[in-house]
Design an enzyme around this catalytic site. Structure first.
Site, PDB file in Angstrom:
ATOM      1  N   ARG A  91       0.856  -1.212   0.092  1.00  0.00           N
ATOM      2  CA  ARG A  91       0.058   0.106   0.040  1.00  0.00           C
ATOM      3  C   ARG A  91       0.754   1.284   0.100  1.00  0.00           C
ATOM      4  O   ARG A  91       1.303   1.878   1.161  1.00  0.00           O
ATOM      5  CB  ARG A  91      -1.101  -0.106   1.283  1.00  0.00           C
ATOM      6  CG  ARG A  91      -1.935   1.218   1.378  1.00  0.00           C
ATOM      7  CD  ARG A  91      -2.913   1.358   0.229  1.00  0.00           C
ATOM      8  NE  ARG A  91      -3.514   0.247   0.165  1.00  0.00           N
ATOM      9  CZ  ARG A  91      -4.331  -0.157  -0.900  1.00  0.00           C
ATOM     10  NH1 ARG A  91      -4.135   0.461  -2.044  1.00  0.00           N
ATOM     11  NH2 ARG A  91      -4.923  -1.102  -0.929  1.00  0.00           N
ATOM     12  N   GLN A 108      -7.479  -7.719  -9.171  1.00  0.00           N
ATOM     13  CA  GLN A 108      -7.412  -6.309  -9.511  1.00  0.00           C
ATOM     14  C   GLN A 108      -5.833  -5.908  -9.622  1.00  0.00           C
ATOM     15  O   GLN A 108      -4.751  -6.298  -9.136  1.00  0.00           O
ATOM     16  CB  GLN A 108      -7.716  -5.617  -8.167  1.00  0.00           C
ATOM     17  CG  GLN A 108      -7.198  -3.954  -7.891  1.00  0.00           C
ATOM     18  CD  GLN A 108      -8.538  -3.130  -8.133  1.00  0.00           C
ATOM     19  OE1 GLN A 108      -9.477  -3.362  -8.877  1.00  0.00           O
ATOM     20  NE2 GLN A 108      -8.287  -2.033  -7.731  1.00  0.00           N
ATOM     21  N   HIS A 134       2.017   2.912 -10.240  1.00  0.00           N
ATOM     22  CA  HIS A 134       1.169   3.407  -9.526  1.00  0.00           C
ATOM     23  C   HIS A 134       1.583   4.234  -8.461  1.00  0.00           C
ATOM     24  O   HIS A 134       1.593   4.035  -7.111  1.00  0.00           O
ATOM     25  CB  HIS A 134       0.264   2.349  -8.781  1.00  0.00           C
ATOM     26  CG  HIS A 134      -1.157   2.528  -8.359  1.00  0.00           C
ATOM     27  ND1 HIS A 134      -1.430   3.355  -7.180  1.00  0.00           N
ATOM     28  CD2 HIS A 134      -2.408   2.309  -8.650  1.00  0.00           C
ATOM     29  CE1 HIS A 134      -2.497   3.497  -6.783  1.00  0.00           C
ATOM     30  NE2 HIS A 134      -3.269   2.601  -7.782  1.00  0.00           N
ATOM     31  N   ASP A 182     -11.051   9.626  -8.468  1.00  0.00           N
ATOM     32  CA  ASP A 182     -10.504   8.614  -9.094  1.00  0.00           C
ATOM     33  C   ASP A 182     -10.828   8.710 -10.524  1.00  0.00           C
ATOM     34  O   ASP A 182     -11.860   8.308 -11.085  1.00  0.00           O
ATOM     35  CB  ASP A 182     -11.361   7.139  -8.600  1.00  0.00           C
ATOM     36  CG  ASP A 182     -10.522   5.899  -8.980  1.00  0.00           C
ATOM     37  OD1 ASP A 182     -10.956   4.778  -8.556  1.00  0.00           O
ATOM     38  OD2 ASP A 182      -9.411   5.893  -9.676  1.00  0.00           O
ATOM     39  N   GLU A 193      -0.707   8.523 -11.611  1.00  0.00           N
ATOM     40  CA  GLU A 193      -0.146   7.004 -11.986  1.00  0.00           C
ATOM     41  C   GLU A 193      -0.158   7.071 -13.865  1.00  0.00           C
ATOM     42  O   GLU A 193      -1.141   6.766 -14.400  1.00  0.00           O
ATOM     43  CB  GLU A 193      -1.151   6.047 -11.641  1.00  0.00           C
ATOM     44  CG  GLU A 193      -1.590   6.150 -10.220  1.00  0.00           C
ATOM     45  CD  GLU A 193      -2.766   5.550  -9.801  1.00  0.00           C
ATOM     46  OE1 GLU A 193      -3.147   4.721 -10.720  1.00  0.00           O
ATOM     47  OE2 GLU A 193      -3.375   5.866  -8.881  1.00  0.00           O
TER      48      GLU A 193
HETATM   49  O1  TA6 Z   1      -5.379   3.763  -9.605  1.00  0.00           O
HETATM   50  C1  TA6 Z   1      -6.549   3.805  -8.817  1.00  0.00           C
HETATM   51  C2  TA6 Z   1      -7.334   2.642  -8.378  1.00  0.00           C
HETATM   52  O2  TA6 Z   1      -7.455   1.775  -9.472  1.00  0.00           O
HETATM   53  C3  TA6 Z   1      -8.409   2.834  -7.525  1.00  0.00           C
HETATM   54  O3  TA6 Z   1      -9.747   2.500  -8.032  1.00  0.00           O
HETATM   55  C4  TA6 Z   1      -8.132   2.374  -6.313  1.00  0.00           C
HETATM   56  O4  TA6 Z   1      -8.722   0.888  -6.404  1.00  0.00           O
HETATM   57  C5  TA6 Z   1      -6.671   2.074  -6.322  1.00  0.00           C
HETATM   58  O5  TA6 Z   1      -6.449   1.978  -7.818  1.00  0.00           O
HETATM   59  C6  TA6 Z   1      -6.002   1.065  -5.254  1.00  0.00           C
HETATM   60  O6  TA6 Z   1      -6.203  -0.257  -5.748  1.00  0.00           O
HETATM   61  P1  TA6 Z   1      -5.633  -1.267  -4.981  1.00  0.00           P
HETATM   62  O7  TA6 Z   1      -6.059  -2.667  -5.649  1.00  0.00           O
HETATM   63  O8  TA6 Z   1      -4.125  -1.069  -4.594  1.00  0.00           O
HETATM   64  O9  TA6 Z   1      -6.341  -1.180  -3.443  1.00  0.00           O
END
Ligand code: TA6
Length: 295
Positions: A61, A84, A163, A212, A269
């Site tokens: 994080r 994700q 990111h 976002d 990002e």
């Molecule tokens: O880059 C922005 C994003 O896609 C947000 O929607 C939020 O989900 C962030 O990434 C963090 O994602 P994560 O999977 O690290 O919690």
């Protein structure tokens, strides 16, 4: 020592004081301490939550997670088994080589290739290289994606994004220039609204509220300014850019977000996230960013 390899990370040290730390897990840059021409004293430029897992149990994080081969929830049929933001940020990379070690700076190359933890959910052949370079007031991170397929199979289709969690006061930070750029607002309540393009009207984008935004075909150079300092991002190959801060509205729901962490960063990002980049067999794509500490 300009370059020090530890069991789970690599430490970079510039002769004039800047430093960086790269966790092999996810090739995640955890720290970039740099002065600027105006203020030579190195200060931390990235945010990492104090609740971040650094043991490989989950993506970090904070810092600079590497997003590949998909951004957000997977939408491509070949990514259907991925989580994700894909697998790159949650696999252990290999410290491949030292690229540069002199007065100008230090640079290392990390690599990631198919292994059981990947091939069980992603079948495409690929090779990733990530080159991290530390200069006196700059940090660059370049992602090389190679389609290592031998035959003329269908192109490799992917998304990629860096990111960046840039340390800043989120109620004061401003990001420019994004005025006139088309974007998609992922904070909207419905898919229909989230997929409806808007045009940025502001000269200076703030993140005082939950933000976002996925900007498409963005300029490539961004200034991130707050009282704590200014960081410039120059990106090449990444046609889009995401600006994100959850604020308390959604930040409180993020398990590994430290209390009030959303007050101390903005994510800017560079990415290729609208549509998919395509690579034919044997081709390589490079997405580059140069972060410069301006103040
Ligand atoms: O880059 C922005 C994003 O896609 C947000 O929607 C939020 O989900 C962030 O990434 C963090 O994602 P994560 O999977 O690290 O919690």
């Amino acid at each position: 020592m300009p370059i020090e390899q530890l069991a789970d990370r690599v430490l970079l040290k510039h002769p004039k004081g800047a430093s960086a730390e790269i966790l092999l897990y996810g090739a995640t840059v955890l720290s970039w301490k740099s002065g600027s021409a105006a203020n030579p004293e190195p200060t931390e430029r990235l945010f990492v939550s104090s609740k971040a897992a650094l043991d490989g149990s989950k993506p970090v994080r904070g810092g600079i997670p590497v997003v590949f081969p998909c951004f957000g929830a997977p939408t491509h049929p070949e990514h259907s088994k991925l989580g994700q933001h894909g697998f790159a940020r949650s696999e252990v990379w290999i410290f491949d080589s030292i690229v540069l070690d002199n007065e100008a700076g230090v640079s290392v190359r990390l690599t990631l290739e198919p292994k059981a933890s990947i091939t069980e959910k992603y079948e495409r052949p690929f090779h990733l290289a990530y080159v991290v370079t530390l200069a006196e007031h700059q940090l660059s991170t370049d992602l090389h994606v190679e389609n290592t397929a031998l035959s003329t199979t269908s192109p490799l289709e992917f998304q990629a994004l860096l990111h960046n969690y840039i340390r800043a006061s989120s109620d004061q930070v401003l990001v420019t220039p994004l005025q006139g750029v088309s974007y998609y607002d992922k904070t909207e309540a419905t898919d229909e609204l989230r997929n409806c393009p808007k045009v940025e009207q502001r000269t200076y984008v703030d993140v005082k509220r939950f933000t976002d935004f996925v900007y498409e075909n963005a300029p490539g150079t961004y200034q991130i300014s707050s009282p704590a300092g200014q960081v410039e991002i120059k990106a090449k190959g990444f046609k889009d850019v995401v600006v994100w801060n959850p604020q308390a509205e959604t930040g409180v729901k993020i398990a590994d977000m430290e209390e009030g962490g959303w007050e101390r960063y903005v994510c800017v990002e560079p990415g290729y996230v609208r549509g998919f980049a395509q690579l034919n067999a044997g081709e390589t794509w490079i997405g580059q960013q140069v972060l410069t500490a301006k103040l």
